[in-house]
Enzyme design. Structure first.
Site, PDB file in Angstrom:
ATOM      1  N   LYS A 256      28.811  39.573  10.044  1.00 49.20           N
ATOM      2  CA  LYS A 256      29.937  40.505  10.200  1.00 49.20           C
ATOM      3  C   LYS A 256      29.635  41.598  11.249  1.00 49.20           C
ATOM      4  CE  LYS A 256      31.903  37.867   7.399  1.00 49.20           C
ATOM      5  NZ  LYS A 256      32.109  37.796   5.968  1.00 49.20           N
TER       6      LYS A 256
HETATM    7  C1  LIG Z   1      32.472  36.934   4.725  1.00 48.46           C
HETATM    8  C2  LIG Z   1      33.770  36.882   4.013  1.00 48.46           C
HETATM    9  C3  LIG Z   1      33.886  37.183   2.656  1.00 48.46           C
HETATM   10  C4  LIG Z   1      32.715  37.368   1.751  1.00 48.46           C
HETATM   11  O1  LIG Z   1      31.844  38.366   2.113  1.00 48.46           O
HETATM   12  P1  LIG Z   1      30.388  38.440   1.433  1.00 48.46           P
HETATM   13  O2  LIG Z   1      29.914  39.815   1.734  1.00 48.46           O
HETATM   14  O3  LIG Z   1      29.570  37.377   2.097  1.00 48.46           O
HETATM   15  O4  LIG Z   1      30.539  38.184  -0.014  1.00 48.46           O
HETATM   16  C5  LIG Z   1      35.151  37.229   2.090  1.00 48.46           C
HETATM   17  N1  LIG Z   1      36.251  36.976   2.821  1.00 48.46           N
HETATM   18  C6  LIG Z   1      36.188  36.660   4.126  1.00 48.46           C
HETATM   19  C7  LIG Z   1      37.460  36.417   4.873  1.00 48.46           C
HETATM   20  C8  LIG Z   1      34.945  36.572   4.763  1.00 48.46           C
HETATM   21  O5  LIG Z   1      34.880  36.213   6.057  1.00 48.46           O
END
Ligand SMILES: *Cc1c(COP(=O)(O)O)cnc(C)c1O
Length: 391
Positions: A183
């Site tokens: 992210k």
């Molecule tokens: C990465 C992601 C998540 C989950 O995030 P985590 O921190 O890995 O649990 C949820 N929704 C979307 C759209 C994502 O890209």
């Protein structure tokens, strides 16, 4: 072939962040403590959200939100099929029914009209997704939610640094940001819940740590009562300070990170535009700041002469990583095989999700990438188009 592998993503971790992590390691307090509080303050500062709670992941935050909102058997939760599987898994795991809603064909984001068409007497929650770094049309979605008196949890996993009509995502509503390694801001693993609702924030804070009224850091160092009481059964979804401090450093560079991503995406868009059958996602027509989380293209096999999977294979042979964000959740094995028997009839019109699920491909995009790397990806795609048309 260029010998160095160009990954889909790579975290941009700088020396000050490494030094700060080492400091925490040496400090004697490595798990949830002062750096969590600083990270929460920095997120509140950036987004303008009145409350923020740091968590072990966005997935954990989603679990806590479902519990806090009392979602369970007999309830329906509306969410797009074009999302990460964690949302659909958790709705299923708490015993509720995930109701899939289709997305716009070109932005991959769901819309107020599509959401409203799925609302029934059993609907308890809406979880729309800000996609790839662009914002949802929040005004329209909240108008529908308010009309039906339904809560909204915005999946803002892609949206740190994204703005909608001049406001950072997170400033209003309930939002879940992910700080996973891929992210825009990362703590390796982590998430942040932001909200305007003080009571909900308090509840999420308690649920993330055994349901205790105060956490260990507060008890040991802030002069609180040493005996913490379980207010209600809770989970263990807190973030270590080793991670929080990393996120803090990244947040301080968020403007720079976003600008680097925007420059790379601008180059991609310009160079992709002459390529037949390869289309980037559309950009919303309402005012916004795109935080360029993912560089997604759609591959049209009838024009290209190859399909998305063949392109990904070719790029891999050329030492270029690519990904799929996302394979439509209702087409995942478990949901394909069990949705009807468990939940009944599925929304019959998920055609845009299915169309895109077979055609989308995420190209390398991360702040330390160079314009040369963009050129390398474009050359590889151009070459593959040329090879296919000669053959
Ligand atoms: C990465 C992601 C998540 C989950 O995030 P985590 O921190 O890995 O649990 C949820 N929704 C979307 C759209 C994502 O890209």
């Amino acid at each position: 072939m260029n010998s160095t592998f160009l990954p889909l993503s790579r975290p941009a971790i700088k020396q000050p962040e490494i030094d700060a992590v080492v400091e925490v390691l040496k400090s004697g307090w490595i798990t949830t403590g002062p750096k969590n509080a600083e990270l929460e303050a920095a997120i509140k500062d950036y987004t303008g959200a009145p409350h923020a709670v740091a968590l072990s992941s966005a997935t954990a935050g989603l679990h806590l939100c479902l519990i806090a909102l009392g979602i369970g058997p007999g309830d329906e939760v509306i969410t797009p099929s074009m999302t990460w599987v964690s949302t659909v898994n958790l709705i299923t795991l708490v015993g509720a029914k995930p109701v899939f809603v289709d997305v716009d064909k070109d932005s991959l984001m769901t819309t107020a009209e599509r959401i409203e068409a799925q609302i029934t007497a059993k609907t308890k929650l809406i979880i729309p997704v800000h996609y790839a770094g662009a914002p949802l049309d929040l005004d329209a979605i909240y108008a529908v939610a308010e009309r039906h008196q339904l809560p909204v949890i915005e999946d803002a996993a892609h949206a740190i640094g994204c703005h909608y009509k001049g406001r950072p995502i997170g400033q209003t509503g309930h939002c879940l940001f992910s700080l996973h390694a891929i992210k825009n801001v990362t703590t390796a693993e982590g998430g942040i819940f932001t909200t305007h609702d003080a009571q909900l924030a308090e509840r999420i804070r308690r649920l993330k740590f055994h349901g205790l009224g105060v956490d260990a850091f507060d008890r040991e160092t802030q002069g609180r009562a040493p005996q913490a009481e379980v207010i209600e059964p809770g989970f263990k979804y807190n973030m270590p300070d080793i991670c929080a401090v990393l996120g803090l450093g990244q947040l301080q560079r968020l403007e720079q990170i976003t600008q680097q991503r925007q420059a790379l995406v601008a180059a991609y868009r310009e160079r992709l535009s002459p390529l037949p059958g390869i289309t980037p996602l559309s950009i919303p027509d309402y005012p916004h700041q795109h935080c360029c989380h993912l560089m997604i293209i759609r591959v049209e096999p009838n024009i290209c002469g190859f399909d998305r999977d063949q392109l990904i294979d070719y790029l891999k042979q050329q030492g270029i990583g690519a990904g799929i964000h996302f394979k439509a959740c209702h087409s995942q094995k478990y949901y394909r095989e069990n949705y009807a028997s468990r939940f009944g009839e599925i929304n019959p019109d998920l055609s845009n999700s299915e169309f895109n699920s077979q055609r989308i491909c995420s190209l390398p995009l991360f702040p330390d990438m160079q314009l040369n790397d963009v050129n390398r990806v474009i050359s590889a795609i151009t070459q593959f188009i040329g090879n296919t048309h000669e053959a």
